[in-house]
Design a protein around this motif. Sequence first.
Motif, PDB file in Angstrom:
ATOM      1  N   ILE A   1      48.743  42.139  45.935  1.00 36.23           N
ATOM      2  CA  ILE A   1      48.743  41.997  44.475  1.00 36.23           C
ATOM      3  C   ILE A   1      47.382  42.336  43.887  1.00 36.23           C
ATOM      4  CG2 ILE A   1      48.180  39.539  44.372  1.00 36.23           C
ATOM      5  CD1 ILE A   1      50.699  41.496  42.178  1.00 36.23           C
ATOM      6  N   ASP A   2      46.328  42.222  44.659  1.00 38.87           N
ATOM      7  CA  ASP A   2      44.998  42.587  44.172  1.00 38.87           C
ATOM      8  C   ASP A   2      44.865  44.083  43.923  1.00 38.87           C
ATOM      9  OD1 ASP A   2      43.902  40.130  43.865  1.00 38.87           O
ATOM     10  OD2 ASP A   2      42.799  40.111  45.753  1.00 38.87           O
ATOM     11  N   GLU A   3      45.789  44.871  44.423  1.00 38.10           N
ATOM     12  CA  GLU A   3      45.772  46.306  44.153  1.00 38.10           C
ATOM     13  C   GLU A   3      46.484  46.659  42.856  1.00 38.10           C
ATOM     14  OE1 GLU A   3      45.040  48.294  48.473  1.00 38.10           O
ATOM     15  OE2 GLU A   3      47.137  48.032  47.902  1.00 38.10           O
ATOM     16  N   PHE A   4      46.968  45.648  42.147  1.00 35.52           N
ATOM     17  CA  PHE A   4      47.565  45.841  40.829  1.00 35.52           C
ATOM     18  C   PHE A   4      46.485  45.660  39.767  1.00 35.52           C
ATOM     19  CE2 PHE A   4      51.345  45.721  43.161  1.00 35.52           C
ATOM     20  CZ  PHE A   4      52.454  45.926  42.342  1.00 35.52           C
ATOM     21  N   PRO A   5      46.699  46.194  38.567  1.00 36.45           N
ATOM     22  CA  PRO A   5      45.726  45.999  37.492  1.00 36.45           C
ATOM     23  C   PRO A   5      45.525  44.522  37.172  1.00 36.45           C
ATOM     24  CG  PRO A   5      47.296  47.716  36.911  1.00 36.45           C
ATOM     25  CD  PRO A   5      47.814  47.068  38.160  1.00 36.45           C
ATOM     26  N   ALA A   6      44.369  44.190  36.636  1.00 37.92           N
ATOM     27  CA  ALA A   6      44.085  42.811  36.241  1.00 37.92           C
ATOM     28  C   ALA A   6      45.147  42.337  35.252  1.00 37.92           C
ATOM     29  CB  ALA A   6      42.700  42.734  35.599  1.00 37.92           C
ATOM     30  N   GLY A   7      45.577  41.098  35.444  1.00 35.07           N
ATOM     31  CA  GLY A   7      46.574  40.513  34.563  1.00 35.07           C
ATOM     32  C   GLY A   7      47.969  40.506  35.128  1.00 35.07           C
TER      33      GLY A   7
END
Length: 417
Positions: A125-131
Amino acid sequence: MKRRDVLAGMALCCIADMVGALSFGVDEGSTLLNPCKARLPERLREHELVRAAWDGLDATQVWDVHAHLLGDGKSGSGCWISPKMHSIFYPQQFLQRTFFENGACAADDDGGLDDSYLARLANLIDEFPAGAGMMLLAFDHTYRADGAKDLSRAAFYVPNRYALNVAKRFPTRFRAVASVHPYRGDALTALADAKREGAVAVKWLPSAMGIDPASPHCDKFYEALTLHDLPLITHAGKERAVKGAHEQHFGNPLRLRRALDHGVRVIVAHCASMGEDRDLDRGPNGKYVACFELFERLMNDSRYEKNLLADISATPQTNRAAVIEKIIERDHWHLRLLNGTDYPLPGVIPLFSVDGLVERGWLSKSEGAVMKEIREYNPVLFDFVLKRTLRIHGKRMGNTIFETARHFRFGSVSPQM
């Protein structure tokens, strides 16, 4: 012949059952098992298909509403997995657990499953954009109608406390979905506690947990759900991934009318996209029809326009993909549909056939090649980009399907100290 060879033979004899349960099929160039590659390379992270997937979306509203937690309790989490899923004498369940753990790239070793499962999920999930984030599902025990816990028919257990603690450890990425069996003697107290601690919804898998959504046993629980303004995310249709109590008829979509008539906001998992069940509107012996057809009947009922929704988790899987065309065509549903992954299933390689989607004309061959490569690194991103890329007769899934946060009262989550 050695005992281990006998057991191995038994497992091989039963692989056909596993094939039927998981709809095996491996794409060209893919392996049977998840290769569990690490960080997504920049060429994929910045690929035009990945960038295009985010066009028109507010990342802070993009929350996966259907992601499972799993653990063995070795970290003190309280998680539990049925011994049957570790026994070769129950080969289908044994193989299912093996594939689920591989799909999550989690090690069931001396260090325990809890930490490795969560570490991998956090990295993905850290590879997704912030938020952007995920709603992580707790999973209650199976109970009998008399309120007694029934471990002999339970599949696995993820306590509410564990899911809530994970959400507090990662407050910008995760929210907790509680799971409370309505037959429990303390069900109303457990529900109130979960709400107070930050749960944003409640999860049921009726066939595995032994919950009849049409039973009067659920009435007080339904009243409490409306009081707490908590939506119910509940499986409907045939269940093949988790056996548990194996009460398949509890997955009949029409059995959810009781909750809907109580005013509960019901989110039907997977759009009831697999299997058949009786048409109870024609009596207890009504003919068997597709569960999706029964779900569609509820969606088209004007009485439930305000409180009946569905998630599209798992719909690209080979054994469910036929409904994607209907989901896309029914764009008047899109405001009531929510995206989810059913993680870790996107990492279970044989469940999806990207080549099959290419053959249907829903993806180009070049798009399919990129999807398969993304999946080797990040199955969660694969699921998202795949759904955002699919085109059928020039139409695609609407943006509102992916901006799911508006359906929940997130509030603030205090980080765990």
